[in-house]
Design an enzyme around this catalytic site. Structure first.
Site, mmCIF file in Angstrom:
data_model
loop_
_atom_site.group_PDB
_atom_site.id
_atom_site.type_symbol
_atom_site.label_atom_id
_atom_site.label_comp_id
_atom_site.label_asym_id
_atom_site.label_seq_id
_atom_site.Cartn_x
_atom_site.Cartn_y
_atom_site.Cartn_z
ATOM 1 N N LYS A 1 -13.192 0.767 10.625
ATOM 2 C CA LYS A 1 -12.049 1.298 11.251
ATOM 3 C C LYS A 1 -12.221 1.416 12.809
ATOM 4 O O LYS A 1 -11.294 1.189 13.508
ATOM 5 C CB LYS A 1 -11.431 2.368 10.572
ATOM 6 N N ASP B 1 -9.185 9.557 10.287
ATOM 7 C CA ASP B 1 -10.100 10.690 10.852
ATOM 8 C C ASP B 1 -11.456 10.335 10.568
ATOM 9 O O ASP B 1 -12.626 11.267 11.091
ATOM 10 C CB ASP B 1 -9.599 11.829 10.028
ATOM 11 N N TYR C 1 -16.953 2.449 6.202
ATOM 12 C CA TYR C 1 -15.303 2.562 6.071
ATOM 13 C C TYR C 1 -15.011 3.244 7.656
ATOM 14 O O TYR C 1 -14.284 2.492 8.339
ATOM 15 C CB TYR C 1 -14.874 3.362 4.891
ATOM 16 N N ASP D 1 -3.021 -12.995 3.279
ATOM 17 C CA ASP D 1 -4.432 -12.439 3.112
ATOM 18 C C ASP D 1 -4.919 -12.331 4.342
ATOM 19 O O ASP D 1 -5.182 -13.299 5.216
ATOM 20 C CB ASP D 1 -5.264 -13.413 2.136
ATOM 21 N N GLY E 1 0.970 -0.997 0.121
ATOM 22 C CA GLY E 1 0.179 -0.140 -0.171
ATOM 23 C C GLY E 1 0.945 1.122 0.052
ATOM 24 O O GLY E 1 1.977 0.835 -0.035
ATOM 25 N N GLN E 2 0.085 2.331 0.126
ATOM 26 C CA GLN E 2 0.932 3.647 0.030
ATOM 27 C C GLN E 2 1.954 3.710 1.200
ATOM 28 O O GLN E 2 3.134 4.117 1.026
ATOM 29 C CB GLN E 2 0.321 4.886 0.062
ATOM 30 N N TYR F 1 -8.831 -2.004 4.113
ATOM 31 C CA TYR F 1 -9.698 -1.721 3.066
ATOM 32 C C TYR F 1 -9.902 -0.060 3.066
ATOM 33 O O TYR F 1 -10.694 0.286 3.894
ATOM 34 C CB TYR F 1 -11.248 -2.595 3.317
HETATM 35 N N1 LIG Z 1 -5.557 6.708 2.239
HETATM 36 C C1 LIG Z 1 -6.070 7.579 2.930
HETATM 37 O O1 LIG Z 1 -6.510 8.578 2.576
HETATM 38 C C2 LIG Z 1 -6.154 7.236 4.590
HETATM 39 C C3 LIG Z 1 -6.559 8.267 5.202
HETATM 40 C C4 LIG Z 1 -6.842 7.892 6.917
HETATM 41 C C5 LIG Z 1 -6.418 6.561 7.157
HETATM 42 N N2 LIG Z 1 -5.563 5.927 6.161
HETATM 43 C C6 LIG Z 1 -5.299 4.553 6.757
HETATM 44 O O2 LIG Z 1 -3.845 4.769 6.767
HETATM 45 C C7 LIG Z 1 -3.443 3.192 6.440
HETATM 46 C C8 LIG Z 1 -2.761 3.152 5.198
HETATM 47 O O3 LIG Z 1 -3.488 3.499 4.087
HETATM 48 P P1 LIG Z 1 -3.122 3.379 2.615
HETATM 49 O O4 LIG Z 1 -3.377 4.691 1.976
HETATM 50 O O5 LIG Z 1 -1.423 2.984 2.556
HETATM 51 O O6 LIG Z 1 -3.704 2.292 2.221
HETATM 52 P P2 LIG Z 1 -3.825 1.594 0.464
HETATM 53 O O7 LIG Z 1 -2.719 2.390 -0.183
HETATM 54 O O8 LIG Z 1 -5.232 1.298 0.226
HETATM 55 O O9 LIG Z 1 -3.018 0.251 1.165
HETATM 56 C C9 LIG Z 1 -3.580 -0.845 2.001
HETATM 57 C C10 LIG Z 1 -3.111 -2.163 1.704
HETATM 58 O O10 LIG Z 1 -3.810 -3.258 2.213
HETATM 59 C C11 LIG Z 1 -3.719 -4.118 1.284
HETATM 60 N N3 LIG Z 1 -4.789 -5.281 1.451
HETATM 61 C C12 LIG Z 1 -6.342 -4.971 1.334
HETATM 62 N N4 LIG Z 1 -6.930 -6.103 1.472
HETATM 63 C C13 LIG Z 1 -6.102 -6.929 2.207
HETATM 64 C C14 LIG Z 1 -6.140 -8.420 2.506
HETATM 65 N N5 LIG Z 1 -7.170 -9.165 2.206
HETATM 66 N N6 LIG Z 1 -4.927 -9.134 2.818
HETATM 67 C C15 LIG Z 1 -3.605 -8.316 2.683
HETATM 68 N N7 LIG Z 1 -3.467 -7.228 2.516
HETATM 69 C C16 LIG Z 1 -4.628 -6.368 1.935
HETATM 70 C C17 LIG Z 1 -3.678 -3.820 -0.071
HETATM 71 O O11 LIG Z 1 -3.380 -4.792 -1.018
HETATM 72 P P3 LIG Z 1 -3.648 -4.610 -2.605
HETATM 73 O O12 LIG Z 1 -2.481 -3.594 -2.902
HETATM 74 O O13 LIG Z 1 -3.333 -5.997 -2.857
HETATM 75 O O14 LIG Z 1 -5.113 -4.207 -2.430
HETATM 76 C C18 LIG Z 1 -2.831 -2.554 -0.061
HETATM 77 O O15 LIG Z 1 -1.573 -2.945 -0.208
HETATM 78 C C19 LIG Z 1 -4.644 2.307 6.659
HETATM 79 O O16 LIG Z 1 -4.971 1.902 7.798
HETATM 80 C C20 LIG Z 1 -5.702 3.336 6.153
HETATM 81 O O17 LIG Z 1 -7.073 2.963 6.857
HETATM 82 C C21 LIG Z 1 -5.810 6.122 5.092
#
Ligand SMILES: NC(=O)c1ccc[n+]([C@@H]2O[C@H](COP(=O)([O-])OP(=O)(O)OC[C@H]3O[C@@H](n4cnc5c(N)ncnc54)[C@H](OP(=O)(O)O)[C@@H]3O)[C@@H](O)[C@H]2O)c1
Length: 292
Positions: free
Chosen positions: A128, A101, A124, A35, A10-11, A60
């Site tokens: 969380k 948030d 979502y 998974d 992920g990011q 997710y």
């Molecule tokens: N993005 C935002 O704006 C945001 C804002 C607030 C908080 N957050 C939190 O910050 C954290 C990091 O977010 P991010 O932006 O880095 O998220 P992201 O880019 O969507 O990455 C999530 C990762 O989780 C993996 N994943 C999803 N389902 C899975 C499963 N069943 N088994 C194993 N891996 C799985 C995805 O794999 P695939 O690559 O295979 O899909 C992806 O690599 C998360 O907890 C998120 O809730 C994010």
């Protein structure tokens, strides 16, 4: 220190893979290796690895799709983190998890504290929040780091979306009434790694004593509209932009399946007081991120 990183692609996971190597031996697991909807596999893998620290960057994050994929969002965002926290406790390992948030309803007009009432507007956000509750119930030495508006230049982030739209449109209409803190994934990963490194000698006790929820997001705050303007101003390939006008519009003009909080600025003072660290100002980070 042996670190199991879950959600490496992920990011945030991708950045953590790199920054954590300065702290210890990192075993990085993506969806292919683990998974997280398979709770037996989560327990088995972690027990086999015997890490001192488990970091969960998997989630997710499809906010609109979560409204209809409730079961999947719940399994990934609520059930799996609870199982990870419980397994960490059994292994006497530290557990670090990220939340959002979007656990708040956005009706505040000053920045949110960790102790403020939660009231998620979306599935979502609800999934969380249940994840947070499951960790609190099952965990021991854990940190839940709530962050906001995470972006990287690799992911399907708002930054990349704005850059993409700017290549194909003369006018962009961007919401002005959603206010929060843009958070560069790399800065969040670096600050997480520093907090661990600073407590490396006795990480388990250090985190157990400080366990709980912390807000950790880019410093300052802005609207999506102002953020989009800064993204376009920092674009190194500005000559490729077709866009001439950016129109501010209210969220009401962009109905989406999931409702978003309007004001979800996170107050990050508790983390700064406890760990002596804070994320750089969001504009400074954006500039750096876009120079790469
Ligand atoms: N993005 C935002 O704006 C945001 C804002 C607030 C908080 N957050 C939190 O910050 C954290 C990091 O977010 P991010 O932006 O880095 O998220 P992201 O880019 O969507 O990455 C999530 C990762 O989780 C993996 N994943 C999803 N389902 C899975 C499963 N069943 N088994 C194993 N891996 C799985 C995805 O794999 P695939 O690559 O295979 O899909 C992806 O690599 C998360 O907890 C998120 O809730 C994010």
């Amino acid at each position: 220190m042996k670190i199991a990183l879950i959600g490496k692609d992920g990011q945030l996971g991708w950045e953590l893979q790199h920054t954590l190597t300065s702290v210890g031996e990192v075993i990085s697991l993506g969806r292919e290796e683990l998974d997280v909807t398979d709770v037996d596999a989560v327990q088995r893998t972690l027990i086999e690895l015997q890490p001192n620290l488990i970091i969960n960057a998997s989630a997710y994050t499809e906010v609109d799709l979560a409204e209809t994929h409730v079961g999947l969002a719940t399994n990934i965002n609520a059930i799996a983190p609870g199982v990870m926290a419980e397994t960490a406790r059994k292994l006497n390992a530290v557990f670090i998890h990220y939340s959002t948030d979007y656990v708040f309803d956005g009706k505040n007009n000053i920045s949110y504290l960790e102790t403020d009432l939660t009231n998620p507007l979306s599935m979502y956000g609800k999934s969380k929040l249940t994840g947070e509750e499951n960790i609190k119930q099952a965990g021991d030495a854990y940190l839940i780091l709530r962050t906001s508006w995470v972006y990287s230049l690799r992911g399907n982030s708002f930054v990349n979306k704005v850059l993409g739209w700017s290549r194909n449109n003369k006018t962009l209409r961007i919401v002005i009434d959603q206010i929060s803190c843009p958070t560069w994934a790399k800065a969040l990963a670096e600050t997480t790694s520093k907090a661990i490194a600073n407590n490396n000698a006795d990480i388990s006790n250090a985190i157990r004593e400080r366990r709980g929820i912390y807000h950790l997001a880019g410093s300052g705050y802005t609207s999506r509209y102002e953020w989009a303007k800064r993204i376009l101003a920092n674009d190194p390939q500005r000559t490729e932009q077709l866009v001439q006008t950016i129109e501010p519009v209210p969220s009401a003009e962009f109905p989406t399946p999931a409702e978003r909080p309007l004001f979800s600025v996170l107050n990050c003072e508790k983390f700064a007081r406890t760990f002596g660290l804070r994320l750089p100002n969001w504009e400074e980070s954006l500039q750096k991120a876009m120079q790469k």
